[in-house]
Scaffold this active site. Structure first.
Site, mmCIF file in Angstrom:
data_model
loop_
_atom_site.group_PDB
_atom_site.id
_atom_site.type_symbol
_atom_site.label_atom_id
_atom_site.label_comp_id
_atom_site.label_asym_id
_atom_site.label_seq_id
_atom_site.Cartn_x
_atom_site.Cartn_y
_atom_site.Cartn_z
ATOM 1 N N ILE A 27 -74.869 -46.766 -87.222
ATOM 2 C CA ILE A 27 -74.986 -45.278 -87.275
ATOM 3 C C ILE A 27 -74.977 -44.520 -85.922
ATOM 4 O O ILE A 27 -75.739 -44.743 -85.041
ATOM 5 C CB ILE A 27 -76.116 -44.769 -88.225
ATOM 6 C CG1 ILE A 27 -76.140 -45.727 -89.364
ATOM 7 C CG2 ILE A 27 -75.907 -43.345 -88.653
ATOM 8 C CD1 ILE A 27 -77.409 -45.321 -90.287
ATOM 9 N N CYS A 30 -78.072 -40.237 -84.215
ATOM 10 C CA CYS A 30 -79.282 -40.599 -85.125
ATOM 11 C C CYS A 30 -80.622 -39.828 -84.512
ATOM 12 O O CYS A 30 -81.888 -40.194 -85.022
ATOM 13 C CB CYS A 30 -79.727 -41.865 -85.308
ATOM 14 S SG CYS A 30 -78.464 -42.919 -86.328
ATOM 15 N N SER A 32 -81.309 -36.643 -84.703
ATOM 16 C CA SER A 32 -81.862 -35.751 -85.714
ATOM 17 C C SER A 32 -80.898 -35.541 -87.015
ATOM 18 O O SER A 32 -79.760 -36.290 -87.045
ATOM 19 C CB SER A 32 -81.971 -34.384 -85.017
ATOM 20 O OG SER A 32 -80.477 -33.826 -84.595
ATOM 21 N N ASP A 83 -72.929 -43.468 -76.737
ATOM 22 C CA ASP A 83 -72.372 -42.223 -76.425
ATOM 23 C C ASP A 83 -70.868 -42.302 -77.002
ATOM 24 O O ASP A 83 -70.117 -42.990 -76.162
ATOM 25 C CB ASP A 83 -72.423 -42.045 -75.029
ATOM 26 C CG ASP A 83 -71.488 -40.390 -74.537
ATOM 27 O OD1 ASP A 83 -71.141 -39.691 -75.355
ATOM 28 O OD2 ASP A 83 -71.641 -40.119 -73.431
ATOM 29 N N TYR A 173 -64.012 -25.822 -84.257
ATOM 30 C CA TYR A 173 -64.622 -27.103 -85.113
ATOM 31 C C TYR A 173 -63.862 -27.358 -86.320
ATOM 32 O O TYR A 173 -63.881 -28.460 -86.511
ATOM 33 C CB TYR A 173 -66.212 -26.371 -85.676
ATOM 34 C CG TYR A 173 -66.920 -27.451 -86.594
ATOM 35 C CD1 TYR A 173 -67.681 -28.533 -85.760
ATOM 36 C CD2 TYR A 173 -67.109 -27.118 -87.813
ATOM 37 C CE1 TYR A 173 -68.443 -29.406 -86.587
ATOM 38 C CE2 TYR A 173 -67.729 -28.114 -88.620
ATOM 39 C CZ TYR A 173 -68.450 -29.326 -87.944
ATOM 40 O OH TYR A 173 -69.080 -30.131 -88.588
#
Length: 331
Positions: A27, A30, A32, A83, A173
């Protein structure tokens, strides 16, 4: 003897858990929000079905994850640096996983950007696209070939309803999420040939640090490059209603039930997590010309702002009633 027979199902289930290998889950993002909540939930799975590699760009931000993970840390959950804007970082992380075997990839890392485009630099826009779109592309270039060889794997992408319907002052976005959706639509056809599953999770507003930071950045934005009307529109319409929209329509990170999609026998390609938001995205499919959603949003924002505000308060009230799902589906 009767007692022994009665215990057989329990014994069988225990043996199954021991025999069945854990699924390896990677995942991103992670530190937050959705990524943290999902990593912890899967690591704490009562049936211990998952080995979770929870990753983040900056390991100095791992404290909250470590605290939430508790006893699972170092057992069913490991924290690694990754990253999504660096191919080398991705390769290093994936290569550190035993046999490079990833059963479930959850692409969650992302960043937001709001405001008039006149007040945003091209560099800021590139960073959003690089993280939200090319970050996913880099992950798949590294992980997809191994999944293809095994003919096994589930790719789960945390997208957004803004990958379906653009929203005022979220131009860049939304563009990044539209790119993700188009990319995945194309890739899904190929994935079927290799028996791979691909799912787009499309939340509406989610109350996390991610959204708080986006709002705070918007509040601090230098609007001097925008004309007076646009600046006023952003400040007194968009930002003014931002918090109310999240309070009325927002979900918590824990309410984005990604695990249900992961465990589904036939997971859907698209899954919108917030039924309160569904009517807004449905507008897009109701009119082939595309005019209906734009006209509707325009009227909501500029002509019926008081009705819009009242509607949000009404939705907020209804969402707290236990009968809300029944009420909603009957409308």
């Amino acid at each position: 003897r009767g007692g022994q027979v009665a215990r057989l199902p329990t014994i069988y289930a225990t043996l199954q858990l021991k025999i069945m290998p854990k699924k390896t889950v990677l995942i991103t993002g992670c530190s937050s929000g959705i990524g943290l909540a999902l990593a912890v939930k899967m690591a704490k799975d009562e049936q211990k079905r998952f080995k979770v590699y929870a990753t983040m760009r900056n390991l100095t931000r791992k404290d909250k994850l470590e605290e939430a993970a508790g006893r699972t840390l170092g057992k069913t959950l490991e924290i690694k640096q990754l990253d999504v804007c660096s191919e080398e970082s991705i390769k290093t992380c994936v290569s550190s996983i035993p046999d490079r075997k990833i059963d479930i990839l959850v692409s969650n890392a992302g960043m937001g950007l709001i405001g008039p485009i006149e007040c945003q630099t091209i560099e800021e826009m590139r960073t959003v696209m690089d993280t939200n779109f090319f970050g996913l592309v880099r992950l798949l270039k590294e992980i997809l070939p191994d999944m293809k060889k095994r003919k096994s794997g589930h790719i789960v992408i945390i997208s957004s309803v803004m990958g379906i319907q653009g929203i005022l002052f979220n131009d860049v976005y939304a563009a990044s999420k539209f790119a993700v959706e188009g990319f995945c639509e194309s890739l899904a056809i190929q994935a079927l040939k290799f028996k791979l599953q691909l799912s787009l999770i499309e939340p509406g507003p989610v109350i996390t640090e991610f959204e708080t930071k986006v709002f705070e950045d918007g509040m601090k934005m230098d609007l001097s490059a925008a004309d007076e009307e646009t600046a006023d529109m952003f400040t007194n319409i968009y930002l003014k209603n931002y918090k109310q929209i999240f309070q009325s329509l927002g979900q918590s990170a824990e309410e984005i039930h990604t695990v249900k999609i992961i465990l589904a026998e036939n997971p859907p390609f698209r899954h919108q997590t917030n039924t309160l938001y569904t009517p807004m995205t449905t507008l897009k499919y109701a009119d082939p010309n595309g005019d209906l959603p734009i006209d509707t949003f325009y009227k909501m924002v500029f002509q019926h702002d008081k009705i819009f505000s009242a509607s949000l308060n009404f939705i907020k009230l209804l969402s707290h009633l236990t009968c809300w799902p029944t009420v909603f589906t009957s409308i």
